[in-house]
Structures are given as structure tokens and as C-alpha cells.
Design a protein around this motif. Structure first.
Motif, mmCIF file in Angstrom:
data_model
loop_
_atom_site.group_PDB
_atom_site.id
_atom_site.type_symbol
_atom_site.label_atom_id
_atom_site.label_comp_id
_atom_site.label_asym_id
_atom_site.label_seq_id
_atom_site.Cartn_x
_atom_site.Cartn_y
_atom_site.Cartn_z
ATOM 1 N N PHE A 1 0.848 -1.072 0.196
ATOM 2 C CA PHE A 1 0.069 -0.072 -0.006
ATOM 3 C C PHE A 1 0.800 1.249 0.082
ATOM 4 C CE2 PHE A 1 -3.548 2.735 2.048
ATOM 5 C CZ PHE A 1 -3.974 3.010 1.037
ATOM 6 N N LEU A 2 1.862 1.208 0.849
ATOM 7 C CA LEU A 2 2.721 2.472 0.648
ATOM 8 C C LEU A 2 3.621 2.833 -0.566
ATOM 9 C CD1 LEU A 2 4.648 2.043 4.455
ATOM 10 C CD2 LEU A 2 2.737 3.896 3.791
ATOM 11 N N GLU A 3 3.982 1.615 -1.157
ATOM 12 C CA GLU A 3 4.539 1.631 -2.502
ATOM 13 C C GLU A 3 3.513 2.326 -3.635
ATOM 14 O OE1 GLU A 3 6.012 -2.290 -3.352
ATOM 15 O OE2 GLU A 3 7.380 -1.963 -1.743
ATOM 16 N N LEU B 1 0.901 4.400 -2.721
ATOM 17 C CA LEU B 1 0.713 5.709 -2.279
ATOM 18 C C LEU B 1 1.801 6.645 -2.731
ATOM 19 C CD1 LEU B 1 -0.708 5.589 1.170
ATOM 20 C CD2 LEU B 1 -1.944 6.078 -0.926
ATOM 21 N N ARG B 2 3.042 6.009 -3.078
ATOM 22 C CA ARG B 2 4.364 6.591 -3.018
ATOM 23 C C ARG B 2 4.103 7.106 -4.590
ATOM 24 N NH1 ARG B 2 8.550 6.847 -0.578
ATOM 25 N NH2 ARG B 2 7.925 5.144 0.682
ATOM 26 N N MET C 1 7.923 3.679 3.791
ATOM 27 C CA MET C 1 8.580 2.611 3.298
ATOM 28 C C MET C 1 9.208 1.759 4.521
ATOM 29 S SD MET C 1 9.121 0.878 0.398
ATOM 30 C CE MET C 1 10.172 -0.338 -0.392
ATOM 31 N N TRP D 1 3.305 4.672 8.523
ATOM 32 C CA TRP D 1 2.158 3.983 8.563
ATOM 33 C C TRP D 1 0.935 4.451 9.456
ATOM 34 C CZ3 TRP D 1 -0.214 1.112 5.428
ATOM 35 C CH2 TRP D 1 -1.247 0.318 5.804
ATOM 36 N N THR E 1 -0.796 7.044 7.188
ATOM 37 C CA THR E 1 -1.469 6.340 6.344
ATOM 38 C C THR E 1 -2.784 5.909 6.791
ATOM 39 O OG1 THR E 1 0.686 6.134 5.216
ATOM 40 C CG2 THR E 1 -1.283 4.813 4.411
ATOM 41 N N PHE F 1 -6.628 6.294 5.508
ATOM 42 C CA PHE F 1 -7.309 5.454 4.801
ATOM 43 C C PHE F 1 -8.082 4.195 5.725
ATOM 44 C CE2 PHE F 1 -4.245 7.101 1.775
ATOM 45 C CZ PHE F 1 -5.088 7.264 0.732
#
Lengths: 190, 139
Positions: free
Chosen positions: A177-179, A181-182, B1, B45, B48, B52
């Protein structure tokens, strides 16, 4: 039956022929099931999905032996229902990463910059479209953990997998998910 | 990341999920203070998650009751307990048994048979003393 009766008592009563006692079980667990369906499927499909979950649970009530909490057992049925419906919807998915990036990149970037504005209806719709970029299994485990607050043991039971698998899936889901969002954040914030 | 060269990724996951023991959590927090990569992974995180994975809007009790009614209306019809069908089944069997006697009753009501039986009955009902004294013929 008394509304203070345990889930187990209510289940026994329903199985012995008092169908009307199922209403209390639905009433008690409605918010959890509906919450998961809303997070996974959005408001348009959530109610139908939640109704199906309770109908399926009623049909298999005799198979519930109380090893896990009734709510966890319901989460398992709800998870399968949501995965089925998400996969079906994914076949006719409207957004790819590129189209979403092009159409909504700025709005999503703004959302990431101001997380507190993610509560309005428009923001929730946007959030749903970004989450739809994730594989359904990742979306499911993140929703169960982050929104529904299930702990690892409950996740094992709801997803019918090992503790190691729960940890690995959560780690991969967050990374994935973080990838994604990047792509929306040219900044180094996320 | 998630950082590549920092603490075990599983530890970060477990920390985020509140699954570390008190001792492990304290150790991890001490590590966070000195590791910018892990600190950033945790902060990223959490931020985020706020965007979300916020709480689902609460539903009203009226909505809930409407939902309960809809589910209950869609449940399959209640199956009767086994003894409940025994009563009508036994009644039906009895009715069938009783009906099986009807043809023999119809035979008895055949007009010709009825007439013959009536004659025989009349003969039998004549006084045997009258026959002995010959009065039967005089009549």
C-alpha cells in the motif's frame, strides 16, 4: 429470550426452533459485519453483502461449535463474502493506478497532506478508490486489523491461517500500500 | 517504506499492531529513538492509517432495526419439530384406512342384493309355530 443471554445461549435457542431469537444475534453483531462490508465494498453494496452474511450464518449455525467467538466466526463468513464480491467487482474495475493518478492525483496528495479531512463523503469515496488498487486479500486484512481492530489471534481465526501467515500478510499488505501511495506523493512524506 | 537495514520487519509490524510484550515494546521504543529509518516507517504507517483506515460512520439504531427486520424476513421458513408432522400423518393414515372399507359398504347397497336380502329376512322372520300348525299356508 432475555437480551442478556450469551451468544451461545441464543444460538442453542435458535437451533432448538426459536427462530425469532436470531434477531438478537443480528442486532448484536450488525455493526461489526456492516462495518467490514462498508470498508470493503462501499455503501452501495454493503447492506446486501451484510444481509447475505447473516443468512449464510443462519444456514450454517449448526456448524458453529464455539471454538472461537461468534463474532470471529461471523467475520470469517463476512470476509469470504467481501472477497467474492470484491473479486467480481475487480473484473470491471474502473480505476487503474494510472487513471487514478491522472484524474485524482492532486486530491489524493492533498488528502495525504491533511489526514483530518479524510472523513467527508467525497474523501471517503476517494479513499475507497485508492484502496481498490490493492489486491482484495491485502485490503481485507488491513481493514480487519486497522478498522475492525482484530488482534492476531482473531485474524488467524477469521482468515483461517497461521500466526506467521497473519504477520507476513500484514507486512506485505502495508508495504504494497505504501508503495502505491508513493506514486501519488511526489513528496517524500509517505 | 519499511527500512531494509533496520530492525526485523515483523517487529515493526508487531509494534504497530500492539502485539509486542511490554519488555519487547520498551526495547523497540529504545531502538526507535536511535533509528530514523524505523521511526519513519512507523510514522508513515500511522499517518496512512489515519487517512485510509478511519472509523466507519456509525449507523443509527433505526437503521439497525430496519436491517434486523430485513434479515429476519429473508430467513427460510421454520422447520417443524419432528413430532409436529406425526399428528397430521397419523390422521391421514387413519382416514385412508377408514376409506378402504367404503367399497364393501357399496356392495351392500346394491339394489338387487338388498331385495334378495330383504326376502330372505322376511322368510326368516315368519313365525315357526305358524308353519308347524299349517297356519302359514292359510295366510
Amino acid at each position: 429470550m432475555d437480551d442478556k443471554a450469551s451468544d451461545q445461549d441464543l444460538i442453542r435457542s435458535v437451533l432448538s426452533g426459536r427462530q425469532e431469537d436470531y434477531a438478537e444475534l443480528v442486532r448484536r453483531h450488525h455493526a461489526k459485519v456492516m462495518g467490514l462490508c462498508l470498508s470493503m465494498l462501499g455503501p452501495a453494496q454493503a447492506e446486501d453483502a451484510a444481509q447475505e452474511v447473516f443468512l449464510k450464518a443462519y444456514g450454517s449455525l449448526s456448524e458453529f461449535h464455539g471454538e472461537a467467538a461468534f463474532s470471529t466466526w461471523l467475520y470469517r463468513i463476512a470476509s469470504n463474502q467481501c472477497l467474492d464480491m470484491t473479486r467480481r467487482a475487480a473484473r470491471k474495475a474502473e480505476d487503474s493506478l494510472d487513471t487514478l493518478l491522472e484524474a485524482e492525483g492532486d486530491r489524493i496528495q492533498a488528502l495525504l497532506a491533511e489526514p483530518d479531512k479524510a472523513q467527508g463523503e467525497e474523501a471517503r469515496d476517494l479513499v475507497g478508490r485508492v484502496l481498490a488498487l490493492l489486491p482484495p486479500e491485502y485490503r481485507l486484512i488491513l481493514t480487519l486489523r486497522e478498522v475492525q481492530g482484530l488482534d492476531y489471534k482473531e485474524l488467524m481465526e477469521a482468515l483461517d491461517c497461521s500466526m506467521d501467515s497473519v504477520k507476513a500478510r500484514l507486512r506485505r499488505a502495508r508495504q504494497s500500500f505504501l508503495e502505491k501511495l508513493r506514486h501519488f506523493s511526489k513528496l517524500e512524506d509517505v | 517504506m519499511m527500512p531494509e537495514n533496520a530492525m526485523d520487519h515483523d517487529k515493526i509490524t508487531e509494534f504497530l499492531d500492539g502485539e509486542l510484550t511490554t519488555e519487547e515494546r520498551e526495547r523497540f521504543q529504545a531502538h526507535l529513538a536511535s533509528c530514523p529509518d524505523c521511526r519513519r516507517a512507523v510514522e508513515d504507517w500511522r499517518k496512512t492509517s489515519r487517512v485510509f483506515f478511519g472509523p466507519v460512520p456509525a449507523l443509527s439504531s433505526a437503521d439497525r432495526e430496519l436491517f434486523v427486520r430485513k434479515v429476519m424476513a429473508r430467513l427460510p421458513e421454520e422447520e417443524a419439530a419432528p413430532w409436529r408432522w406425526l399428528v397430521p400423518a397419523l390422521g391421514f393414515s387413519f382416514a385412508l384406512f377408514a376409506l378402504s372399507f367404503l367399497p364393501s359398504q357399496q356392495e351392500q347397497t346394491d339394489p338387487l342384493k338388498t331385495l334378495l336380502l330383504a326376502d330372505a329376512g322376511a322368510a326368516q322372520s315368519a313365525d315357526p309355530l305358524d308353519e308347524l300348525v299349517g297356519l302359514g299356508d292359510e295366510r
